[in-house]
Motif scaffolding. Structure first.
Motif, PDB file in Angstrom:
ATOM      1  N   ILE A  50      49.283  15.117  18.227  1.00  0.00           N
ATOM      2  CA  ILE A  50      48.542  15.070  17.711  1.00  0.00           C
ATOM      3  C   ILE A  50      46.914  14.409  18.954  1.00  0.00           C
ATOM      4  CG2 ILE A  50      47.301  12.105  16.899  1.00  0.00           C
ATOM      5  CD1 ILE A  50      50.311  12.208  15.229  1.00  0.00           C
ATOM      6  N   ASN A  51      47.723  14.546  20.252  1.00  0.00           N
ATOM      7  CA  ASN A  51      47.201  14.449  21.349  1.00  0.00           C
ATOM      8  C   ASN A  51      46.836  15.566  21.897  1.00  0.00           C
ATOM      9  OD1 ASN A  51      45.198  12.602  23.126  1.00  0.00           O
ATOM     10  ND2 ASN A  51      47.390  11.506  24.068  1.00  0.00           N
ATOM     11  N   GLN A  52      47.137  16.578  21.869  1.00  0.00           N
ATOM     12  CA  GLN A  52      46.758  17.919  21.992  1.00  0.00           C
ATOM     13  C   GLN A  52      47.852  18.436  23.765  1.00  0.00           C
ATOM     14  OE1 GLN A  52      42.635  19.540  22.721  1.00  0.00           O
ATOM     15  NE2 GLN A  52      42.636  17.586  22.355  1.00  0.00           N
ATOM     16  N   LEU A  53      49.353  17.312  23.968  1.00  0.00           N
ATOM     17  CA  LEU A  53      49.834  17.630  24.935  1.00  0.00           C
ATOM     18  C   LEU A  53      50.571  18.733  24.694  1.00  0.00           C
ATOM     19  CD1 LEU A  53      50.789  13.483  26.075  1.00  0.00           C
ATOM     20  CD2 LEU A  53      48.903  15.264  26.955  1.00  0.00           C
ATOM     21  N   GLU A  54      51.199  19.122  23.589  1.00  0.00           N
ATOM     22  CA  GLU A  54      51.613  20.350  22.784  1.00  0.00           C
ATOM     23  C   GLU A  54      50.167  21.098  21.986  1.00  0.00           C
ATOM     24  OE1 GLU A  54      54.681  20.758  23.668  1.00  0.00           O
ATOM     25  OE2 GLU A  54      54.991  19.007  24.453  1.00  0.00           O
ATOM     26  N   LEU A  55      49.969  22.295  22.200  1.00  0.00           N
ATOM     27  CA  LEU A  55      49.627  23.769  20.977  1.00  0.00           C
ATOM     28  C   LEU A  55      50.400  23.574  19.709  1.00  0.00           C
ATOM     29  CD1 LEU A  55      47.935  24.950  23.237  1.00  0.00           C
ATOM     30  CD2 LEU A  55      47.127  23.401  22.437  1.00  0.00           C
ATOM     31  N   LEU A  56      49.746  23.439  18.628  1.00  0.00           N
ATOM     32  CA  LEU A  56      50.094  23.328  17.651  1.00  0.00           C
ATOM     33  C   LEU A  56      50.863  25.497  17.552  1.00  0.00           C
ATOM     34  CD1 LEU A  56      48.322  21.567  14.322  1.00  0.00           C
ATOM     35  CD2 LEU A  56      50.702  20.962  16.304  1.00  0.00           C
ATOM     36  N   ASP A  57      51.579  25.153  16.536  1.00  0.00           N
ATOM     37  CA  ASP A  57      51.866  26.904  16.765  1.00  0.00           C
ATOM     38  C   ASP A  57      51.165  27.745  14.938  1.00  0.00           C
ATOM     39  OD1 ASP A  57      53.254  27.870  19.106  1.00  0.00           O
ATOM     40  OD2 ASP A  57      54.985  26.653  17.821  1.00  0.00           O
ATOM     41  N   LYS A  58      50.941  26.177  13.875  1.00  0.00           N
ATOM     42  CA  LYS A  58      50.620  26.761  12.625  1.00  0.00           C
ATOM     43  C   LYS A  58      49.661  25.334  12.461  1.00  0.00           C
ATOM     44  CE  LYS A  58      52.142  29.516   8.754  1.00  0.00           C
ATOM     45  NZ  LYS A  58      53.225  29.445   8.046  1.00  0.00           N
ATOM     46  N   GLY A  59      49.082  25.186  10.880  1.00  0.00           N
ATOM     47  CA  GLY A  59      48.482  23.431  10.283  1.00  0.00           C
ATOM     48  C   GLY A  59      47.605  23.405  11.552  1.00  0.00           C
ATOM     49  N   TYR A  60      47.340  21.558  10.932  1.00  0.00           N
ATOM     50  CA  TYR A  60      45.876  21.024  11.715  1.00  0.00           C
ATOM     51  C   TYR A  60      46.552  20.419  11.603  1.00  0.00           C
ATOM     52  CZ  TYR A  60      43.789  20.462   7.395  1.00  0.00           C
ATOM     53  OH  TYR A  60      43.414  19.841   5.863  1.00  0.00           O
ATOM     54  N   VAL A  61      45.927  19.640  12.745  1.00  0.00           N
ATOM     55  CA  VAL A  61      45.857  17.611  12.751  1.00  0.00           C
ATOM     56  C   VAL A  61      44.936  17.489  12.423  1.00  0.00           C
ATOM     57  CG1 VAL A  61      46.616  15.618  14.377  1.00  0.00           C
ATOM     58  CG2 VAL A  61      47.834  17.467  13.949  1.00  0.00           C
ATOM     59  N   ARG A  62      44.213  16.322  11.813  1.00  0.00           N
ATOM     60  CA  ARG A  62      42.232  15.898  12.125  1.00  0.00           C
ATOM     61  C   ARG A  62      42.203  14.343  11.648  1.00  0.00           C
ATOM     62  NH1 ARG A  62      38.317  18.033   7.648  1.00  0.00           N
ATOM     63  NH2 ARG A  62      39.932  17.104   6.347  1.00  0.00           N
ATOM     64  N   VAL A  63      41.528  14.182  13.082  1.00  0.00           N
ATOM     65  CA  VAL A  63      41.356  12.598  13.509  1.00  0.00           C
ATOM     66  C   VAL A  63      39.978  12.220  13.210  1.00  0.00           C
ATOM     67  CG1 VAL A  63      41.890  10.709  14.663  1.00  0.00           C
ATOM     68  CG2 VAL A  63      43.461  12.740  15.395  1.00  0.00           C
ATOM     69  N   ASP A  64      39.984  11.374  12.096  1.00  0.00           N
ATOM     70  CA  ASP A  64      38.586  10.649  11.646  1.00  0.00           C
ATOM     71  C   ASP A  64      37.261  11.737  11.211  1.00  0.00           C
ATOM     72  OD1 ASP A  64      36.852   9.306  11.141  1.00  0.00           O
ATOM     73  OD2 ASP A  64      36.801   8.377  13.265  1.00  0.00           O
ATOM     74  N   GLY A  65      38.158  12.679  10.714  1.00  0.00           N
ATOM     75  CA  GLY A  65      37.637  13.831  10.327  1.00  0.00           C
ATOM     76  C   GLY A  65      37.031  15.599  11.369  1.00  0.00           C
ATOM     77  N   CYS A  66      37.873  14.950  13.109  1.00  0.00           N
ATOM     78  CA  CYS A  66      37.715  16.192  13.294  1.00  0.00           C
ATOM     79  C   CYS A  66      39.072  16.542  13.903  1.00  0.00           C
ATOM     80  CB  CYS A  66      37.119  15.436  14.790  1.00  0.00           C
ATOM     81  SG  CYS A  66      35.540  14.761  14.717  1.00  0.00           S
ATOM     82  N   TYR A  67      38.860  18.227  13.874  1.00  0.00           N
ATOM     83  CA  TYR A  67      40.093  18.858  14.152  1.00  0.00           C
ATOM     84  C   TYR A  67      40.688  18.432  15.923  1.00  0.00           C
ATOM     85  CZ  TYR A  67      39.797  21.633   9.420  1.00  0.00           C
ATOM     86  OH  TYR A  67      39.163  22.011   8.493  1.00  0.00           O
ATOM     87  N   ILE A  68      41.563  18.523  15.817  1.00  0.00           N
ATOM     88  CA  ILE A  68      42.691  17.755  17.111  1.00  0.00           C
ATOM     89  C   ILE A  68      42.315  19.225  17.847  1.00  0.00           C
ATOM     90  CG2 ILE A  68      43.963  17.577  18.511  1.00  0.00           C
ATOM     91  CD1 ILE A  68      41.904  15.204  17.721  1.00  0.00           C
ATOM     92  N   GLY A  69      41.691  19.419  18.580  1.00  0.00           N
ATOM     93  CA  GLY A  69      42.784  21.206  19.774  1.00  0.00           C
ATOM     94  C   GLY A  69      41.339  22.100  19.640  1.00  0.00           C
ATOM     95  N   TYR A  70      40.402  21.961  17.349  1.00  0.00           N
ATOM     96  CA  TYR A  70      39.846  23.302  17.476  1.00  0.00           C
ATOM     97  C   TYR A  70      38.450  22.243  17.065  1.00  0.00           C
ATOM     98  CZ  TYR A  70      44.978  25.302  17.830  1.00  0.00           C
ATOM     99  OH  TYR A  70      46.037  25.953  18.479  1.00  0.00           O
ATOM    100  N   LYS A  71      37.596  24.146  17.137  1.00  0.00           N
ATOM    101  CA  LYS A  71      36.327  23.655  15.793  1.00  0.00           C
ATOM    102  C   LYS A  71      36.132  24.630  14.895  1.00  0.00           C
ATOM    103  CE  LYS A  71      33.127  24.849  19.521  1.00  0.00           C
ATOM    104  NZ  LYS A  71      32.720  24.332  20.858  1.00  0.00           N
ATOM    105  N   LEU A  72      36.026  23.976  13.148  1.00  0.00           N
ATOM    106  CA  LEU A  72      35.989  25.176  12.364  1.00  0.00           C
ATOM    107  C   LEU A  72      34.716  25.866  12.299  1.00  0.00           C
ATOM    108  CD1 LEU A  72      37.693  26.016  10.193  1.00  0.00           C
ATOM    109  CD2 LEU A  72      35.882  23.916   8.660  1.00  0.00           C
ATOM    110  N   ARG A  73      34.466  26.511  12.944  1.00  0.00           N
ATOM    111  CA  ARG A  73      33.526  28.354  13.050  1.00  0.00           C
ATOM    112  C   ARG A  73      33.776  29.211  12.359  1.00  0.00           C
ATOM    113  NH1 ARG A  73      32.115  28.175  18.855  1.00  0.00           N
ATOM    114  NH2 ARG A  73      33.723  30.081  18.818  1.00  0.00           N
ATOM    115  N   GLY A  74      32.726  29.302  11.021  1.00  0.00           N
ATOM    116  CA  GLY A  74      33.077  30.517  10.421  1.00  0.00           C
ATOM    117  C   GLY A  74      34.632  30.672   9.744  1.00  0.00           C
TER     118      GLY A  74
END
Lengths: 253, 327
Positions: A50-74
């Motif tokens: 949830i705090n990006q101290l580990e990177l995900l291999d699959k899936g996503y975490v959103r906090v308050d509507g924002c993707y954690i560690g990523y942004k949605l583009r295209g």
């Protein structure tokens, strides 16, 4: 409306070891969620994702509507730059099992470091806020002490004050009382209880069943990298539905 | 608190009243133990010291008057200053390079950490003396040097021999060589800082660069400074090597004098006294720097005693100082 923290289909592997396996979890705003489970069940890893101290291999975490560690583009999730990732982390406070205070800085400097450096708050203002936070965790006279001069319980309360100084919208606690002497646990739990009462959204990995029963709005039991059971703490603790939950609770209660 | 005697514990049943020694029982005083080996050692050391002083005083070949005569002559003092200049510049290059290479070694990018490793491998793997002579003879490899955009226009260019003076060759070779050793020291220091420190810094929103500069490097300094002090002292003495490329530092200065006067031993003593004086000053400086860096760490709590005692403590060799540069 979606949950404040939304975890969907999260996988995490260390080499060949699957630590998290398709984890889904919702956390409501201003709620306290406790995660329990045997060691190696992936609960700490989930918190660190949830705090990006580990990177995900699959899936996503959103906090308050924002993707954690990523942004949605295209239609695709693009990894954030280091600077953007740091900005996201600044809004999520984390308290560690081993406190991780900065030993070369005084208590006050530990607390004002990030607000001054990251948020650009003036030193005078940061100091004033730090004193108020120390008041809140009952350590008003320890501002000039170095971490090594404090007990574990005091260090952990400073760590909580340090995280709160960034005015986070979410607080993560990774076994905050596991490294403490038994008689010091109460002080830290009291501070966490007060924090919960202010409406802070909290996710707590813990072994303190009493705290979970009393303070948590939602209890999650994890084992072998999956969420086995979740629900209201009194229901899960009193009448677990799954065998694995029953087996774990019979050992710790 | 009164301690029960050993016998009382073993022979009497564990009833509370009988466990404590009665006040009438006499406490035997502790006897002073004679340590024959220690007495012998004191005698041997004393005898050795007496012989050494006797030899220094009575052997006329030491020519102490010549030592006194040359100790502060102009040539020698200029030589000392050149030695200091070389030491400071080379260490500055070495430390700057070492920090960059040390941080590079922690990079997740294999190319970056590999480049750092290659540098250390090369400069630590060839003799310093060879590197000194190599830089001095750079002109035979590249007669001309130019500074500019790679494969593009150059801004500064000229003959190598006019740029690589003996002084430049000396600073370059000593500094680049030192960079390899400092890189290892910095790397060791960075590894010595708990991973949780970086995680705590990141969780507060610090970028990797901010975390390195504000949190990790300051803590690594406590591990980096003691061996860096050793390196500085070692560097001071290594500068003597550049006498082979006619760089007039301290050793070359005395060599120039005894080449004409043949007073080899007294002039080498002059050089040695200067080296000892400077290394002593450096040791004291290192001690106080370490104490300053020990903030917040109980085991480094301030030492007791007056200034003189602290200086004496500083000059003593500390067996517990971490030796990261080894291997």
């Amino acid at each position: 409306m979606s949950a404040f923290v939304e975890i969907r289909g999260v996988d995490k592997n260390y080499g060949f070891a699957k630590v998290l396996h398709g984890v889904d979890l919702d956390v409501a705003r201003s709620s306290v969620t406790c995660i329990i489970g045997p060691s190696g069940s992936g609960k700490t890893t989930l918190l660190r994702c949830i705090n990006q101290l580990e990177l995900l291999d699959k899936g996503y975490v959103r906090v308050d509507g924002c993707y954690i560690g990523y942004k949605l583009r295209g239609g695709k999730l693009h990894q954030l730059s280091g600077r953007e990732a740091a900005r996201e982390r600044a809004d999520i406070g984390m308290v560690f099992q081993r406190f991780n205070l900065f030993p070369h800085k005084t208590v006050l400097d530990n607390i004002i470091e990030a607000p001054v450096l990251v948020r650009g708050v003036s030193k005078a203002e940061a100091r004033e806020r730090a004193h108020r936070l120390l008041d809140r965790v009952n350590l008003r006279d320890k501002a000039d002490a170095y971490p090594s001069q404090l007990s574990g319980g005091q260090q952990q309360r400073v760590a909580i004050a340090r995280a709160l100084a960034m005015e986070p919208k979410l607080m993560l606690f990774d076994e905050p009382t596991s490294a403490l002497d038994p008689e010091l646990v109460g002080d830290v739990l009291d501070v966490m209880r007060d924090l919960a009462a202010t409406g802070m959204t909290m996710i707590v990995v813990t072994h303190e069943m009493g705290f979970a029963r009393e303070v948590a709005d939602h209890l999650v039991f994890m084992s072998d990298g999956v969420i086995v059971e979740q629900g209201h703490p009194r229901e899960v603790l009193a009448a677990p539905k799954q065998d694995r939950t029953r087996a774990f609770l019979s050992k710790v209660l | 608190m009164a301690m029960p005697s050993v016998d009382a514990v073993h022979t009497t049943p564990p009833s509370g009243a009988e466990r404590t020694a009665s006040p009438a029982e006499k406490v035997p005083p502790l006897a002073h133990r004679v340590r024959p080996a220690r007495v012998l050692a004191v005698i041997a050391v004393g005898l050795g010291a007496a012989m050494l002083v006797h030899a220094l005083v009575t052997n006329p070949n030491f020519q102490w008057s010549v030592v006194g005569q040359y100790l502060t002559t102009n040539t020698i003092v200029v030589g000392v200053l050149t030695t200091l200049e070389l030491t400071v510049l080379s260490m500055a290059i070495g430390i700057a390079l070492g920090v960059v290479l040390g941080v590079m070694s922690q990079s997740a990018n294999a190319l970056v950490s590999g480049a750092g490793w290659l540098y250390v491998w090369f400069f630590r793997g060839t003799p310093l003396l060879v590197q000194i002579i190599f830089w001095y003879n750079l002109a035979s490899l590249y007669p001309k040097v130019s500074v500019g955009i790679p494969f593009g226009p150059s801004f500064v260019h000229g003959a190598t021999n006019s740029m690589i003076t003996p002084f430049a060759a000396a600073v370059l070779s000593l500094g680049l060589n030192e960079g390899a050793y400092m890189a290892e020291i910095v790397r060791g220091g960075l590894l010595g800082v708990d991973r949780g420190q970086a995680e705590a810094a990141h969780s507060l929103g610090l970028t990797r660069f901010q975390a390195m500069r504000r949190i990790i490097l300051p803590q690594a300094m406590r591990l980096i400074v003691p061996p860096t002090g050793n390196q500085t002292i070692s560097m001071l003495k290594s500068t003597a090597l550049v006498s082979v490329i006619s760089m007039t530092e301290l050793l070359h200065a005395v060599q120039q004098i005894y080449a004409t006067t043949y007073q080899t031993i007294p002039l080498l003593i002059v050089a040695s006294l200067w080296y000892l004086a400077v290394t002593s000053v450096l040791s004291v400086g290192q001690y106080f720097l370490e104490r300053k860096l020990g903030r917040g760490n109980r085991s480094h709590a301030s030492g007791r005693g007056g200034l003189v005692r602290q200086i004496i403590r500083a000059l003593r060799v500390r067996p517990d100082s971490p030796e990261v540069s080894a291997s």
